[in-house]
Motif scaffolding. Structure first.
Motif, mmCIF file in Angstrom:
data_model
loop_
_atom_site.group_PDB
_atom_site.id
_atom_site.type_symbol
_atom_site.label_atom_id
_atom_site.label_comp_id
_atom_site.label_asym_id
_atom_site.label_seq_id
_atom_site.Cartn_x
_atom_site.Cartn_y
_atom_site.Cartn_z
ATOM 1 N N GLY A 132 -55.782 52.160 84.235
ATOM 2 C CA GLY A 132 -56.379 51.520 83.461
ATOM 3 C C GLY A 132 -56.651 49.758 83.758
ATOM 4 O O GLY A 132 -56.710 48.780 82.900
ATOM 5 N N ALA A 133 -56.083 49.717 85.022
ATOM 6 C CA ALA A 133 -55.912 48.336 85.667
ATOM 7 C C ALA A 133 -57.585 47.797 86.051
ATOM 8 O O ALA A 133 -58.456 48.634 85.910
ATOM 9 N N ASP A 134 -57.307 46.439 86.486
ATOM 10 C CA ASP A 134 -58.740 45.888 86.704
ATOM 11 C C ASP A 134 -58.744 45.894 88.363
ATOM 12 O O ASP A 134 -58.346 45.079 88.914
ATOM 13 N N GLY A 135 -59.409 46.649 88.763
ATOM 14 C CA GLY A 135 -59.276 46.850 90.227
ATOM 15 C C GLY A 135 -60.302 45.735 90.977
ATOM 16 O O GLY A 135 -61.557 45.369 90.519
ATOM 17 N N VAL A 136 -59.878 45.254 92.157
ATOM 18 C CA VAL A 136 -60.504 44.025 92.641
ATOM 19 C C VAL A 136 -60.855 44.580 94.320
ATOM 20 O O VAL A 136 -60.119 44.084 95.096
ATOM 21 N N PRO A 137 -62.054 45.263 94.500
ATOM 22 C CA PRO A 137 -61.937 45.546 95.901
ATOM 23 C C PRO A 137 -62.536 44.608 96.717
ATOM 24 O O PRO A 137 -63.357 43.818 96.243
ATOM 25 N N VAL A 138 -61.925 44.508 98.003
ATOM 26 C CA VAL A 138 -62.505 43.389 98.909
ATOM 27 C C VAL A 138 -63.169 44.024 100.069
ATOM 28 O O VAL A 138 -62.317 44.593 100.939
ATOM 29 N N SER A 139 -64.396 43.755 100.194
ATOM 30 C CA SER A 139 -65.032 44.234 101.236
ATOM 31 C C SER A 139 -64.688 43.774 102.905
ATOM 32 O O SER A 139 -64.649 42.634 102.787
ATOM 33 N N CYS A 140 -64.358 44.703 103.627
ATOM 34 C CA CYS A 140 -64.167 44.480 105.054
ATOM 35 C C CYS A 140 -64.980 45.053 106.019
ATOM 36 O O CYS A 140 -65.433 46.117 105.783
ATOM 37 N N GLY A 141 -65.407 44.604 106.838
ATOM 38 C CA GLY A 141 -66.246 44.840 107.882
ATOM 39 C C GLY A 141 -65.914 45.181 109.525
ATOM 40 O O GLY A 141 -64.837 44.843 109.699
ATOM 41 N N PRO A 142 -66.791 45.660 110.245
ATOM 42 C CA PRO A 142 -66.346 45.723 111.781
ATOM 43 C C PRO A 142 -66.039 44.643 112.544
ATOM 44 O O PRO A 142 -65.158 44.882 113.374
ATOM 45 N N ASP A 143 -66.295 43.527 111.998
ATOM 46 C CA ASP A 143 -65.953 42.379 112.771
ATOM 47 C C ASP A 143 -64.407 41.808 112.586
ATOM 48 O O ASP A 143 -63.811 41.168 113.415
ATOM 49 N N THR A 144 -63.786 42.471 111.699
ATOM 50 C CA THR A 144 -62.303 42.510 111.442
ATOM 51 C C THR A 144 -61.681 43.935 111.660
ATOM 52 O O THR A 144 -60.347 44.207 111.257
ATOM 53 N N ARG A 145 -62.452 44.581 112.271
ATOM 54 C CA ARG A 145 -62.021 46.273 112.395
ATOM 55 C C ARG A 145 -61.743 46.835 110.778
ATOM 56 O O ARG A 145 -60.682 47.316 110.666
#
Length: 414
Positions: A132-145
């Motif tokens: 029941g936590a507050d998830g904070v997904p941080v999108s990462c892309g191919p430029d930083t592998r």
């Protein structure tokens, strides 16, 4: 909570593959992050050690925190191989890495607390939901592998309770570099200095390094306390034998971290009986003290894995040079290759227009008999064509056949 919890997307795909295989279909299965014993057996020292422990009668309950010999062996391993000194009280043994990840969440995260994790990543969204936590997904892309940077995280760490980083990363097989990890650690230390002044609880980093021994030549493994010593107060390591020794079914993992956190984790996991089997613990403790056996085994394992990863990478690079809509990121470690297959808007011979990752996944499975996992299984929302390919259960000849069929399936798209 149970009614709302979503099952593993990877296991759902795997169930479909098993059903097809049972019908006699020939499929190159690049889905589940596991090893086939026919391709990669466990170390002989581990196998023989388990048999010896059984013969000696080590079949009763182990201590809930792990047998003392194994806890001490893990502490020595961290000192020899990683340059990190921890007391035995900072080491907890459990039945693989999964209970330890769950135990980390349970020990430091309350309902409503913020948990920060990069995506793609493995299962953090599900653990967050369970608590029941507050998830904070941080999108990462191919430029930083697909790995986070200090800049990515700085804006979301204030007020967070847990940050989760995995390196080498499942699903991408890429590893975080020293400068990037150092910057993140400096941000955590600064955040915790500010919290200490106001009496707030600290921000912890769960550092999942279960793949750290599996790296291609030239790739360095770095640790938070190794780069920023003060991070020893805030880093909770997750590790084990599952990946480094192709021993996924033996269920021996360990966590190393601040003694007060580890103690509470031990109480939590003790109540659910998440201890590793005693024979496997005895055998693992002997293996971790045998540098020659470990080095010889890991070198052979990585030779096989590296050959498979390179064969896939070169195969996709060849298809890209041909003009087909694919690309691949050079492998760095673990058992995974990240590829992009993005023939979006193209029409299959049956008339279906490929519009999403799931469309592409199903087409590759049906037309090329190649099974892959889309990044949606790792928390990614958009359909950009990224997939995980796992090589622990396939041979080189299977990969050659898969690449040939995949090329043929892409060439006939209209």
């Amino acid at each position: 909570m149970a009614a709302g919890l979503v099952g593993s997307e990877i296991l759902a795909i795997a169930a479909d593959i098993r059903e097809r295989l049972s019908r006699g279909e020939e499929i190159c299965n690049l889905t589940v992050g596991d090893f086939s014993p026919a391709q990669f057996g466990i170390p002989a020292a581990l196998r023989d050690g388990i048999a010896s422990a059984l013969a000696q009668g080590h079949t009763n309950y182990p201590p809930s925190s792990g047998i003392p010999e194994l806890r001490a062996a893990v502490a020595r391993l961290f000192e020899r191989r990683l340059g990190l000194t921890y007391p035995v009280g900072s080491v907890l043994i459990a039945s693989g890495a999964r209970p330890l990840i769950y135990g980390t969440y349970r020990a430091v995260v309350d309902r409503g607390d913020r948990v920060v994790y990069p995506v793609p990543s493995w299962n953090n969204n599900h653990y967050t939901d369970m608590l029941g936590a507050d998830g904070v997904p941080v999108s990462c892309g191919p430029d930083t592998r697909f790995l986070p940077t200090r800049e990515d995280l700085a804006r979301v760490l204030p007020g967070a309770r847990l940050l989760c980083i995995n390196s080498p990363l499942n699903p991408t097989g890429t590893a975080i570099e020293a400068d990037a990890l150092r910057g993140i650690c400096e941000e955590i230390v600064a955040e915790n200095h500010a919290r200490r002044k106001s009496g707030q609880r600290p921000l912890y980093l769960m550092y999942d390094q279960v793949y750290w021994m599996l790296r291609v030549p030239g790739v360095e493994h770095v640790t938070p306390p190794g780069l920023v010593p003060e991070m020893a107060d805030y880093t909770i390591f997750v590790d084990g034998i599952s990946k480094a020794f192709a021993a996924t079914g033996l269920r021996v993992g360990w966590t190393v971290g601040p003694a007060d956190v580890i103690e509470r984790m031990g109480v939590i996991l003790g109540h659910v009986g998440a201890w590793a089997p005693r024979p496997e613990q005895h055998a693992t403790s002997a293996l971790l003290d045998d540098d020659a056996a470990m080095d010889a085994y890991v070198a052979e394992l990585m030779q096989g894995l590296g050959a498979r990863l390179e064969r896939l990478y070169q195969g996709f690079s060849t298809l890209a040079k041909e003009g087909l809509l694919v690309e691949a990121i050079p492998p760095m470690g673990a058992i995974y290759l990240t590829v992009r297959v993005h023939p979006f808007g193209r029409r299959t011979p049956s008339g279906t227009v490929l519009s999403t990752n799931e469309d592409v996944r199903r087409y590759l499975l049906d037309a090329a008999r190649v099974a892959v996992v889309p990044f949606q299984a790792f928390g990614v929302v958009g359909d950009e064509g990224w997939f995980r390919l796992s090589v622990g259960a396939v041979g080189l000849a299977e990969l050659d056949g898969a690449l040939e069929r995949l090329g043929q399936a892409l060439r006939v798209l209209d």
